[in-house]
Enzyme design. Structure first.
Site, short mmCIF file in Angstrom:
data_model
loop_
_atom_site.label_atom_id
_atom_site.label_comp_id
_atom_site.label_asym_id
_atom_site.label_seq_id
_atom_site.Cartn_x
_atom_site.Cartn_y
_atom_site.Cartn_z
N LYS A 163 5.20 3.64 12.74
CA LYS A 163 5.89 4.35 11.66
C LYS A 163 4.90 4.83 10.63
O LYS A 163 4.39 4.06 9.83
CB LYS A 163 6.95 3.49 10.97
CG LYS A 163 7.93 4.39 10.20
CD LYS A 163 8.62 3.72 9.05
CE LYS A 163 7.81 3.67 7.79
NZ LYS A 163 7.44 4.97 7.21
N GLU A 188 -2.59 -5.70 5.24
CA GLU A 188 -3.75 -5.13 4.54
C GLU A 188 -3.20 -4.44 3.30
O GLU A 188 -2.57 -3.38 3.41
CB GLU A 188 -4.45 -4.08 5.42
CG GLU A 188 -4.89 -4.57 6.78
CD GLU A 188 -6.09 -5.48 6.73
OE1 GLU A 188 -6.66 -5.66 5.63
OE2 GLU A 188 -6.45 -6.02 7.77
N CYS A 198 -7.95 1.83 -0.65
CA CYS A 198 -7.62 0.45 -1.01
C CYS A 198 -8.84 -0.28 -1.56
O CYS A 198 -8.73 -1.12 -2.44
CB CYS A 198 -7.06 -0.28 0.19
SG CYS A 198 -8.10 -0.13 1.63
N GLU A 227 -3.85 -1.77 -9.68
CA GLU A 227 -4.37 -0.72 -8.80
C GLU A 227 -3.79 0.63 -9.22
O GLU A 227 -2.58 0.81 -9.22
CB GLU A 227 -3.96 -1.04 -7.35
CG GLU A 227 -4.56 -0.09 -6.36
CD GLU A 227 -4.22 -0.46 -4.92
OE1 GLU A 227 -3.05 -0.76 -4.64
OE2 GLU A 227 -5.13 -0.44 -4.08
P1 NAD Z 1 3.66 1.60 0.59
O1 NAD Z 1 3.62 0.13 0.65
O2 NAD Z 1 4.62 2.24 -0.33
O3 NAD Z 1 4.02 2.20 2.04
C1 NAD Z 1 3.28 1.87 3.17
C2 NAD Z 1 4.17 2.03 4.40
O4 NAD Z 1 5.23 1.08 4.32
C3 NAD Z 1 4.83 3.39 4.53
O5 NAD Z 1 4.88 3.75 5.89
C4 NAD Z 1 6.23 3.12 3.99
O6 NAD Z 1 7.19 4.01 4.51
C5 NAD Z 1 6.47 1.72 4.50
N1 NAD Z 1 7.50 0.97 3.77
C6 NAD Z 1 7.92 1.12 2.50
N2 NAD Z 1 8.91 0.24 2.21
C7 NAD Z 1 9.09 -0.50 3.34
C8 NAD Z 1 9.95 -1.58 3.68
N3 NAD Z 1 10.83 -2.08 2.82
N4 NAD Z 1 9.86 -2.11 4.92
C9 NAD Z 1 8.97 -1.64 5.82
N5 NAD Z 1 8.15 -0.60 5.55
C10 NAD Z 1 8.20 -0.05 4.33
O7 NAD Z 1 2.17 2.03 0.33
P2 NAD Z 1 1.58 3.50 0.15
O8 NAD Z 1 1.98 3.94 -1.20
O9 NAD Z 1 1.91 4.36 1.34
O10 NAD Z 1 0.01 3.21 0.24
C11 NAD Z 1 -0.72 2.80 -0.84
C12 NAD Z 1 -1.00 1.31 -0.78
O11 NAD Z 1 -1.63 0.96 0.44
C13 NAD Z 1 -1.95 0.87 -1.86
O12 NAD Z 1 -1.52 -0.32 -2.47
C14 NAD Z 1 -3.25 0.62 -1.10
O13 NAD Z 1 -4.14 -0.24 -1.71
C15 NAD Z 1 -2.76 0.13 0.19
N6 NAD Z 1 -3.79 0.29 1.25
C16 NAD Z 1 -4.47 -0.81 1.70
C17 NAD Z 1 -5.46 -0.69 2.67
C18 NAD Z 1 -6.22 -1.89 3.21
O14 NAD Z 1 -6.85 -1.77 4.24
N7 NAD Z 1 -6.17 -3.03 2.58
C19 NAD Z 1 -5.76 0.57 3.16
C20 NAD Z 1 -5.07 1.67 2.67
C21 NAD Z 1 -4.07 1.51 1.71
#
Ligand code: NAD
Length: 484
Positions: free
Chosen positions: A180, A255, A289, A386
């Protein structure tokens, strides 16, 4: 495909076919550089998730389980070949969806994806068990079996690369996958799904479901027939995923976010340190991230570093992501831009001072100027939370203890960098920094061979390298009574 023109409807990919959503719903994605529509995309609902999981389960129990491990490797190599063939289109899709400069995707994301495929293609037939001697009347050993059906949930900041970091090792280990992508950046994932079918992966081995987190994502997390969730995203969603996974005790890898410190001592090579510090926070418009969003600078070089960092920030060329001269694109969405602008306001209200940047650039596209805050105090929100945008918080320190206290003093533990020529100091910091990765006299490189991940609010588990074998397989102990 031209910018501004709505491309053909993007259907779901389930069971080896493009299918319209049972939900009957479609949504539009926007180009963040122009705010124009790019695609109409199918929105997976709960029934679509169920259909994809069923298909992945049938494939896992059936055809996929009969394929030789080496053949899984060959299929991954074939997929790499097709990605190479269609790289121009893939790069364009990724850039349209995210606003990333095309040049940056070519230089960074695409090679990382090809590396990932090559690495795990080679690993697929090297997933060994162990013969473990126990007793004279027994042959006792372990085998490693694939975990089953994996849900891969991916964020929007590196949709292609992070997606591949999850699906490639899962497939190499013999799992099947429901991927997804983030709702706003689904196009590269759908393209990869199509190429996987062309490469010859059996139907159902890789399903791709664009859709919203609270619907499709949550349905995957709650689904009783998913064995593992591998998730990259925000800490708040990570917590929800853990709750959902409790239902059938799914394995989970998380992650999550970061607030990484980049620590600069006076004995560092300041040219290199400032250059890397700027790249560490402004690369991908700060939507990384492991961004070096807190730059900790020793008193003795603080003013010089701030001045040089600001000059670098001002030299970054913002603009059309398709132009090879563009250094920084827009933020991914209006929501993200407003959130980052909100943090800039918070920083000002908290009493930090803007050295450069500090606002939106232009009125079309979600561009925010590379911003440097000085006079940041450790407990301010812009130092603790963040921001996920091009905003550097510079903090001043007086000695090693001071630097360590601040470096380790947030909820996150993903990465940290130290710049110094003193080898003993460097080793002290490597030991004492709470981070999944420590960079020394560099900032930001990652490699699929090295473990990647964090702890605390940065999540748990590690991706990459042979750690993936732990993530996607389970050991089985075998005890054969051989008699004496
Ligand atoms: P997000 O958590 O809003 O969304 C990530 C994914 O989760 C999307 O596909 C979203 O549709 C899905 N999602 C949202 N709600 C959900 C739920 N209730 N159940 C299941 N899936 C759900 O994050 P974002 O805004 O897309 O990305 C930014 C975040 O990702 C930042 O906090 C960043 O630090 C983190 N990030 C971490 C890494 C790492 O390797 N540690 C890498 C990249 C990004």
């Amino acid at each position: 495909m031209a910018d501004g023109r709505v491309v053909a409807a993007q259907e779901l990919l389930i069971d080896g076919r493009r299918v319209p959503p049972l939900s009957g719903r479609y949504y539009q994605t926007l180009n963040p550089a122009t705010e124009r529509a790019i695609a109409t995309v199918a929105e997976a609902g709960v029934d679509d998730v169920d259909a994809a999981v069923r298909s992945a389960r049938v494939a896992f129990e059936g055809e996929w389980s009969q394929i030789r491990a080496a053949e899984r490797g060959h299929l991954l190599l074939k997929l790499a070949e097709l990605i190479r063939r269609d790289q121009d289109e893939i790069v364009e899709l990724e850039s349209l969806d995210t606003g990333k400069p095309v040049s940056s995707i070519r230089r960074q994301d695409l090679p990382a994806v090809l590396d990932t495929l090559a690495y795990y293609a080679g690993l697929a037939d090297k997933i060994n068990g162990q013969v473990i001697p126990t007793r004279a009347d027994a042959l006792t050993y372990t085998v490693r079996e694939p975990l089953g059906v994996v849900a891969a949930i991916v964020p929007w900041n590196f949709p292609l690369m992070i997606g591949m970091w999850k699906i490639v090792p899962a497939l190499a280990c013999g799992c099947t996958v429901v991927l997804k992508p983030a709702e706003i950046t689904p196009l590269s994932a759908l393209k990869i799904g199509e190429l996987a079918i062309e490469a010859g992966f059996p139907a159902g081995v890789l399903n791709v479901l664009p859709g919203f987190g609270r619907v499709a994502g949550q349905a995957l997390v709650d689904h009783p027939d998913i064995d593992k969730v591998t998730f990259t995203g925000s800490p708040s969603v990570g917590r929800q995923i853990l709750k959902g996974a409790a239902g059938n005790l799914k394995r989970v890898t998380l992650e999550l976010g970061g607030k990484s410190a980049n620590i600069i001592f006076p004995d560092a090579d300041l040219d290199a340190a400032v250059k890397a510090a700027a790249a560490g926070i402004f690369f991908n418009s700060g939507q990384v991230c492991s961004a070096g969003s807190r730059i900790l600078v020793h008193d003795a070089v603080h003013d010089e570093v701030v001045e040089r960092l600001a000059a670098r920030a001002e030299s970054i060329r913002l603009g059309d992501p398709r132009d090879s001269a563009t250094g920084m694109g827009p933020l991914v969405s209006k929501v993200q831009m407003n959130s980052v602008l909100g943090y800039i306001d918070i920083g000002v209200k908290e009493g930090a001072s803007i050295v450069t940047g500090g606002g939106r650039v232009g009125d079309t596209g979600y561009f925010v100027a590379p911003t440097v805050f000085a006079g940041v105090q450790h407990d301010m929100r812009i130092s603790q939370e963040e921001i996920f945008g091009p905003v550097a918080a510079v903090l001043r320190f007086k000695d090693e203890d001071d630097a360590l206290r601040m470096a380790n003093g947030t909820a996150f533990s993903l990465a940290a960098g130290i710049w110094s020529a003193d080898i003993r100091r460097v080793h002290r910091f490597i030991r004492r920094l709470k981070a999944g990765t420590v960079w020394v006299n560099t900032f930001g490189p990652t490699d699929v061979r090295l473990p990647w991940g964090g702890s605390r609010d940065s999540g748990f588990g590690r991706e990459h390298g042979d750690m993936a074998i732990e993530n996607f397989t389970e050991p089985k102990a075998v005890w054969i009574n051989t008699g004496r």
